[in-house]
Design a protein around this motif. Structure first.
Motif, short mmCIF file in Angstrom:
data_model
loop_
_atom_site.label_atom_id
_atom_site.label_comp_id
_atom_site.label_asym_id
_atom_site.label_seq_id
_atom_site.Cartn_x
_atom_site.Cartn_y
_atom_site.Cartn_z
N SER A 1 36.04 31.58 0.34
CA SER A 1 35.56 31.83 1.80
C SER A 1 34.17 32.19 1.76
O SER A 1 32.93 32.79 2.97
N ASN B 1 40.95 31.20 -1.75
CA ASN B 1 41.07 32.01 -0.06
C ASN B 1 39.69 32.72 -0.66
O ASN B 1 38.45 32.41 -0.04
N TYR B 2 39.97 33.35 -1.94
CA TYR B 2 38.57 33.89 -2.28
C TYR B 2 36.80 34.23 -1.75
O TYR B 2 36.06 33.89 -1.43
N TRP B 3 37.45 32.82 -2.83
CA TRP B 3 35.59 31.80 -3.31
C TRP B 3 35.41 31.12 -1.87
O TRP B 3 34.69 30.42 -1.13
#
Length: 326
Positions: free
Chosen positions: A23, A19-21
């Motif tokens: 986003s 999810n971090y990358w």
């Protein structure tokens, strides 16, 4: 670990690792396919490598439970919905340094709706512009108007996924009263996806296609769970138990429909487990023993879900009395 346990881990752990990358930029499709392969293989076979054929197509699993799926988030659409947040920042001219930088370097006062990135622009920026086109139908001018006031990743995902007609059997399988592992087996039955002998025989995996329990008819989903003599005996005993307890008077029992559905899902799960034990050990318990186990579980589950308190209401009193007949 049951299918239900693995589904929980897919949704709560695996589906959040990228999810971090996801986003920040659109992850390459080859990576997305590898990520979804890990989800799929873990859910069906408890590992990260492909060892067995999935029982239900992954694109079906990624639809909501009301639309015949399991509500697993599609990694590619989820990635695009997360990047859509950056698109919305530009639309709303959010008070962020990144938005000011984009306006100064790329937009330079141009209208965001009609802007086209130059061919030599940054790869990440071109992907953001690509996502803007995917999200365009959710905007009127510069305002996001679809589903909710103001853009959210959930609303963007719903837009990209689209809407599908709900299945009629949704409430027969999914309810907070049911155990998740029972619901998953019910869901597989509704898709006719269990590895029964009729399917295995067609694939030349087993020699016979006859029912493991009765050995009288072809083992299909309809036969095993509705027409088999053993299954009918179990259902008849449970029906007699519940009918005699109700004694023609179901008034005041507000949760009766939920409980009847829970009995049905529990019977499906128990019959499936008993069928597998019969195949492995070449023996099967009498229907009366199976029914006693189901009745005990149902009464225990009802007490827990209704949160019986004192003084006992008429409805609670009924189910307390019913448990004494197990």
């Amino acid at each position: 670990m049951s299918y239900a346990g693995r589904l929980t881990l897919v949704n709560s752990v695996l589906n959040t690792l990228h999810n971090y990358w996801g986003s920040i930029f659109l992850i390459p499709k080859s990576i997305i396919k590898r990520i979804e392969a890990v989800y799929r293989n873990f859910f069906w076979d408890r590992g990260t490598e492909y060892n067995r054929a999935p029982l239900v197509a992954w694109h079906t699993i990624c639809t909501s439970k009301k639309e015949e799926g399991l509500g697993v988030r599609n990694a590619e659409l989820g990635n695009a919905a997360s990047v859509g947040k950056l698109v919305n920042w530009i639309y709303t001219k959010a008070d962020r340094i990144w938005v000011l930088w984009v306006d100064h370097v790329y937009l330079k006062g141009q209208d965001w709706n009609s802007y086209e990135p130059p061919p030599d622009s940054n790869w990440n920026w071109r992907n953001i512009c690509k996502t803007r086109k995917l999200m365009a139908m959710g905007y009127v001018g510069d305002q996001w108007t679809l589903y909710v006031k103001g853009y959210t990743v959930k609303a963007g995902y719903q837009l990209l996924q689209g809407q599908h007609p709900p299945v009629q059997w949704y409430k027969e399988v999914w309810d907070s009263w049911f155990l998740p592992k029972h619901s998953i087996i019910g869901w597989l039955i509704k898709h006719e996806a269990l590895n029964l002998r009729d399917k295995l025989h067609r694939l030349n995996i087993c020699e016979s296609n006859m029912c493991v329990i009765c050995e009288k008819e072809t083992e299909t989903h309809q036969h095993l769970f509705t027409r088999c003599e053993y299954s009918r005996s179990v259902v008849l005993l449970l029906d007699t138990w519940l009918s005699s307890a109700l004694n023609g008077n179901a008034q005041g029992l507000s949760n009766l429909m939920n409980i009847c559905r829970m009995i049905q899902v529990t019977v499906w799960y128990t019959l499936w487990m008993e069928r597998n034990k019969c195949r492995l050990y070449l023996a099967i318990r009498r229907p009366e023993i199976l029914v006693k186990e189901i009745k005990s579980f149902i009464c225990m589950r009802v007490k827990m879900m209704m949160q019986v308190q004192w003084p006992v209401s008429n409805e609670h009193s009924f189910w307390l009395r019913l448990s004494d007949t197990v």
